[in-house]
Design an enzyme around this catalytic site. Structure first.
Site, mmCIF file in Angstrom:
data_model
loop_
_atom_site.group_PDB
_atom_site.id
_atom_site.type_symbol
_atom_site.label_atom_id
_atom_site.label_comp_id
_atom_site.label_asym_id
_atom_site.label_seq_id
_atom_site.Cartn_x
_atom_site.Cartn_y
_atom_site.Cartn_z
ATOM 1 N N LYS A 184 -34.749 38.308 25.269
ATOM 2 C CA LYS A 184 -34.067 37.420 24.321
ATOM 3 C C LYS A 184 -35.011 36.324 23.833
ATOM 4 C CE LYS A 184 -31.500 33.751 24.626
ATOM 5 N NZ LYS A 184 -31.975 33.074 23.403
ATOM 6 N N GLU B 276 -40.753 29.722 34.588
ATOM 7 C CA GLU B 276 -41.829 28.883 34.035
ATOM 8 C C GLU B 276 -41.123 27.753 33.312
ATOM 9 O OE1 GLU B 276 -45.105 29.443 34.126
ATOM 10 O OE2 GLU B 276 -45.396 31.608 34.303
ATOM 11 N N CYS C 181 -45.766 23.450 27.093
ATOM 12 C CA CYS C 181 -45.272 23.027 28.403
ATOM 13 C C CYS C 181 -46.409 22.453 29.240
ATOM 14 C CB CYS C 181 -44.643 24.201 29.110
ATOM 15 S SG CYS C 181 -45.684 25.650 29.020
ATOM 16 N N GLU D 297 -40.584 15.059 30.137
ATOM 17 C CA GLU D 297 -41.326 15.811 29.148
ATOM 18 C C GLU D 297 -40.868 15.385 27.757
ATOM 19 O OE1 GLU D 297 -40.397 19.964 29.274
ATOM 20 O OE2 GLU D 297 -42.527 20.430 29.269
HETATM 21 P P1 NAD Z 1 -34.117 25.984 26.805
HETATM 22 O O1 NAD Z 1 -34.319 26.094 28.256
HETATM 23 O O2 NAD Z 1 -32.886 25.348 26.298
HETATM 24 O O3 NAD Z 1 -34.221 27.418 26.111
HETATM 25 C C1 NAD Z 1 -35.127 28.404 26.516
HETATM 26 C C2 NAD Z 1 -34.459 29.764 26.365
HETATM 27 O O4 NAD Z 1 -33.336 29.851 27.240
HETATM 28 C C3 NAD Z 1 -33.898 30.034 24.971
HETATM 29 O O5 NAD Z 1 -34.088 31.389 24.661
HETATM 30 C C4 NAD Z 1 -32.424 29.723 25.132
HETATM 31 O O6 NAD Z 1 -31.606 30.389 24.221
HETATM 32 C C5 NAD Z 1 -32.162 30.218 26.530
HETATM 33 N N1 NAD Z 1 -31.014 29.617 27.208
HETATM 34 C C6 NAD Z 1 -30.421 28.422 26.964
HETATM 35 N N2 NAD Z 1 -29.405 28.210 27.839
HETATM 36 C C7 NAD Z 1 -29.351 29.300 28.644
HETATM 37 C C8 NAD Z 1 -28.528 29.680 29.750
HETATM 38 N N3 NAD Z 1 -27.551 28.893 30.209
HETATM 39 N N4 NAD Z 1 -28.767 30.863 30.348
HETATM 40 C C9 NAD Z 1 -29.765 31.662 29.927
HETATM 41 N N5 NAD Z 1 -30.565 31.357 28.887
HETATM 42 C C10 NAD Z 1 -30.367 30.194 28.246
HETATM 43 O O7 NAD Z 1 -35.377 25.274 26.273
HETATM 44 P P2 NAD Z 1 -35.600 24.690 24.818
HETATM 45 O O8 NAD Z 1 -34.971 23.359 24.713
HETATM 46 O O9 NAD Z 1 -35.285 25.717 23.809
HETATM 47 O O10 NAD Z 1 -37.175 24.574 24.946
HETATM 48 C C11 NAD Z 1 -37.823 23.383 25.253
HETATM 49 C C12 NAD Z 1 -38.146 23.262 26.702
HETATM 50 O O11 NAD Z 1 -38.668 24.481 27.239
HETATM 51 C C13 NAD Z 1 -39.238 22.265 26.887
HETATM 52 O O12 NAD Z 1 -38.678 21.004 27.085
HETATM 53 C C14 NAD Z 1 -40.025 22.801 28.059
HETATM 54 O O13 NAD Z 1 -39.613 22.156 29.230
HETATM 55 C C15 NAD Z 1 -39.652 24.203 28.224
HETATM 56 N N6 NAD Z 1 -40.780 25.147 28.050
HETATM 57 C C16 NAD Z 1 -41.505 25.536 29.148
HETATM 58 C C17 NAD Z 1 -42.533 26.460 29.020
HETATM 59 C C18 NAD Z 1 -43.330 26.948 30.199
HETATM 60 O O14 NAD Z 1 -44.128 27.875 30.065
HETATM 61 N N7 NAD Z 1 -43.184 26.380 31.362
HETATM 62 C C19 NAD Z 1 -42.824 26.974 27.781
HETATM 63 C C20 NAD Z 1 -42.074 26.554 26.686
HETATM 64 C C21 NAD Z 1 -41.036 25.659 26.850
#
Ligand code: NAD
Ligand code: MN
Length: 512
Positions: free
Chosen positions: A217, A291, A325, A422
């Site tokens: 996804k 991650e 990240c 962050e």
């Molecule tokens: P998020 O966690 O809200 O979303 C990430 C993914 O998870 C998306 O595909 C989203 O649709 C999905 N998702 C959301 N709620 C979910 C749930 N309850 N169950 C399963 N999937 C769900 O993150 P975001 O706000 O879209 O992205 C920003 C954050 O992501 C940043 O603040 C950073 O911390 C993190 N990030 C970390 C890395 C890494 O490699 N560690 C990389 C990119 C982003």
């Protein structure tokens, strides 16, 4: 016409002088070079790209309409224009996808000789290379990152990841001698918006190489390139059901996490969602790798080559809008060089070019979404109200779209939110230290532990400091360098499990 960035009024007085400024500098040094920047002629990246009016789900090798019949918009964050519609997958679609993945796992993918699997992955890598210009443009349009970044960093790495893992496919017995690696089965993979295709590659390539099938996804703001990847998978002749892509938001992700015929969940995203997923999997047989976020520190020692270090620090936080990240979002500077470093940082951010992500001269593109921009504003405002000093150039920001100028804070203390949370935007928190021990203590003083950087002329210092940093990746005299052979992952609230290298292969295998 420049739109005023709402938080800029916090930072810049009407005469152009910053209201909050570094007290360590002499008055004549506090002047910013506003207005001395010349304009380049526009240099947009051009290549024919075709965006479909609508993208369906990719299940069992076919593009299918979602069960809900619903679609949501994906916009270009640089101008807020709608690019296309993306299918909204629900639990019903996820179930279809998992069934297809299970069938493909049992009937074809796990039965196929490993070298045959490898051929498909090589083919995928080569088609990605052929289409990399087009994919880079799509990535930039949908996500807001600069074309410099998507063309020169993301896409080459995407292809490299597939090539690297294709090579391992028929050599897993050598990767794990005597341990008889076997695939896990069906993997559910959920990825964020900051590196849409690269995160897909990080997830898909090792899973496929090890003989697993997948339900992936993408993030809801950046699904376009994932669907173009689906077309590439078709073109490569990948057997039906080996990779299924179900688009949608958090609910769709939840349906993947909760599906009971999935053997492993791999998630990259926020720590909050990571915690929800970890809780949901307690008591199930599903394996999990996470991650999550980061709050990386760059430690700048007084003996470092300062100009090179400043350039590395700049690229580690500002390029990519800070949407990384592992971004070096904290800078720890040894006290003796603090004024020099601040002056250089300030001079450098004044000439960074914020603007059209498709323009080859842009250093900083658009912020991915309104939600993310609001979060940046909120955290920057907390920094100002908690007493840190904001340095922000007065640069012209485009009228439409989501933008944030490159900024940094001085006078930051360890308890400030901007030192702990962050920001995920082009905002750096600068702190000082006196001794290496103090630097290590400060660097480790957050809930995260994804990455860190050390800048020094002395090799011995690198080893001494790196060994004590609680971070999954430590860069020395460089930053944000990635290679598929090198495992990537976090300590503490940055998650667990590694992607890349042998560790990454192990995470998609089980052993006799
Ligand atoms: P998020 O966690 O809200 O979303 C990430 C993914 O998870 C998306 O595909 C989203 O649709 C999905 N998702 C959301 N709620 C979910 C749930 N309850 N169950 C399963 N999937 C769900 O993150 P975001 O706000 O879209 O992205 C920003 C954050 O992501 C940043 O603040 C950073 O911390 C993190 N990030 C970390 C890395 C890494 O490699 N560690 C990389 C990119 C982003
Ligand atoms: Mn988008």
């Amino acid at each position: 016409m420049a739109r005023k960035s709402p938080s800029r009024s916090l930072a810049v007085q009407d005469n152009g002088a910053p209201a909050h400024f570094v007290t360590a500098l002499a008055p004549e040094d506090r002047r910013l070079n506003f207005g001395t920047k010349w304009d380049y002629a526009p240099a947009p990246e051009t290549a024919p790209v075709k965006i479909q009016p609508r993208y369906e789900l990719f299940i069992d090798g076919k593009f299918v309409t979602p069960h809900s019949g619903k679609y949501f918009d994906s916009i270009n964050p640089a101008n807020e224009k709608k690019l296309t519609e993306i299918a909204q997958g629900d639990a019903h679609d996820v179930d279809r996808a998992v069934k297809a993945a299970r069938r493909a796992y049992e009937k074809t993918w796990s039965k196929m000789p490993a070298r045959e699997r490898g051929k498909y992955i090589y083919r995928i890598a080569r088609i990605i290379q052929e289409k990399s210009r087009e994919l880079a443009i799509l990535e930039t349009m949908d996500g807001g990152k600069t074309i410099k970044e998507s063309r020169d960093v993301d896409l080459p790495l995407v292809a490299t990841h597939f090539f690297y893992h294709a090579g391992w496919t028929d050599k897993l017995d050598y990767a794990f001698p005597g341990r008889k690696p076997r695939p896990l089965g069906v993997c559910g993979q959920i990825i964020p918006w900051n590196f849409p295709l690269l995160m897909a590659a990080w997830k898909l390539a090792p899973a496929l190489a090890c003989g697993n099938t997948v339900v992936l996804k993408p993030a809801e703001t950046t699904s376009i390139t994932a669907m173009h990847l689906a077309q590439i998978l078709q073109e490569a002749g990948l057997p039906d059901g080996v990779v299924n892509i179900v688009t949608g938001a958090g609910e769709t992700g939840r349906a993947i996490v909760e599906h009971d015929d999935i053997d492993k969940i791999a998630f990259t995203g926020s720590t909050d969602v990571g915690k929800i997923i970890a809780k949901a999997l307690v008591g199930t047989k599903k394996k999990l790798t996470l991650e999550l976020g980061g709050k990386a520190a760059n430690i700048l020692m007084e003996d470092a080559p300062i100009d090179q270090a400043v350039e590395g620090i700049i690229s580690g936080i500002y390029f990519n809008q800070g949407h990384v990240c592992c971004a070096g979002s904290r800078l720890l500077v040894q006290e003796s060089i603090f004024p020099t470093v601040i002056r250089k940082l300030r001079d450098r951010i004044t000439v960074l070019r914020v603007g059209d992500p498709l323009d080859k001269n842009s250093d900083i593109g658009a912020i991915n979404s309104k939600m993310q921009l609001d979060r940046i504003h909120e955290l920057v405002e907390s920094g100002v109200s908690e007493g840190a000093e904001l340095v922000q150039p007065r640069c012209k920001l485009p009228e439409r779209g989501y933008w944030y100028p490159p900024s940094f804070f001085t006078g930051v203390t360890a308890t400030h939110r901007i030192a702990q949370e962050e920001i995920f935007g082009p905002v750096l928190s600068v702190m000082t230290f006196r001794t290496p021990e103090e630097a290590i203590e400060r660097a480790n003083n957050t809930p995260y532990g994804l990455s860190a950087g050390v800048w020094t002329d002395k090799g011995s210092k690198i080893f001494k400091i790196a060994n004590k940093l609680r971070a999954g990746v430590v860069w020395a005299n460089t930053y944000n360098k990635f290679d598929p052979t090198s495992p990537f992952g976090g300590y503490k609230e940055s998650g667990f499990g590694r992607e890349g290298g042998l560790h990454g292969l192990a995470a998609y295998s089980q052993f006799a």
